[in-house]
Design a protein around this motif. Structure first.
Motif: not given
Length: 128
Positions: A28-39, A100-109
């Protein structure tokens, strides 16, 4: 990641089961820290990273659910004299799986909309 994906060893001890649940928190921490680097990624690397993350997270969710259903994660045999309720570990694991499921949905969208937003920003900057 090995603790949550490993289905072959039961690891019945209290420390081992807590390690499995803490690994879910790490994902969960890894996925939330990945979010800013998507752009900052280009379209090809964005697609590759999101696809790899999708495969990893779905594997972790399915394997953790299997471990909960087969009581690999659950009341541990050496819990005599411990003040922790027996099913608390299962509840915490389920909460992490939902996160994890919610973070995955947020990352994909977010990954779907980022290329369009980057193109819009480029057009606005070039027009001024």
């Amino acid at each position: 990641m090995k603790l949550t994906v490993d289905l072959t060893s039961p690891m019945p001890g209290r420390i081992n089961q807590h390690g499995k649940v803490v690994t879910l928190a790490f994902v969960c921490t890894m996925m939330s820290n990945l979010m800013p680097s998507l752009a900052s990624m280009d379209n090809k690397s964005l697609l590759a990273n999101i696809t790899a993350l999708y495969i990893l997270v779905i594997t972790v969710i399915v394997n953790s659910f299997i471990q909960i259903r087969t009581h690999v994660i659950g009341p541990y045999p050496d819990s005599v004299g411990v003040d922790i309720p027996p099913m608390l570990l299962v509840v915490v694991a389920c909460i992490y799986l939902v996160m994890l499921l919610f973070l995955l949905i947020i990352l994909i969208s977010s990954a779907i909309t980022i290329p369009n937003h980057k193109e819009n920003f480029r057009n606005k900057v070039s027009s001024h």
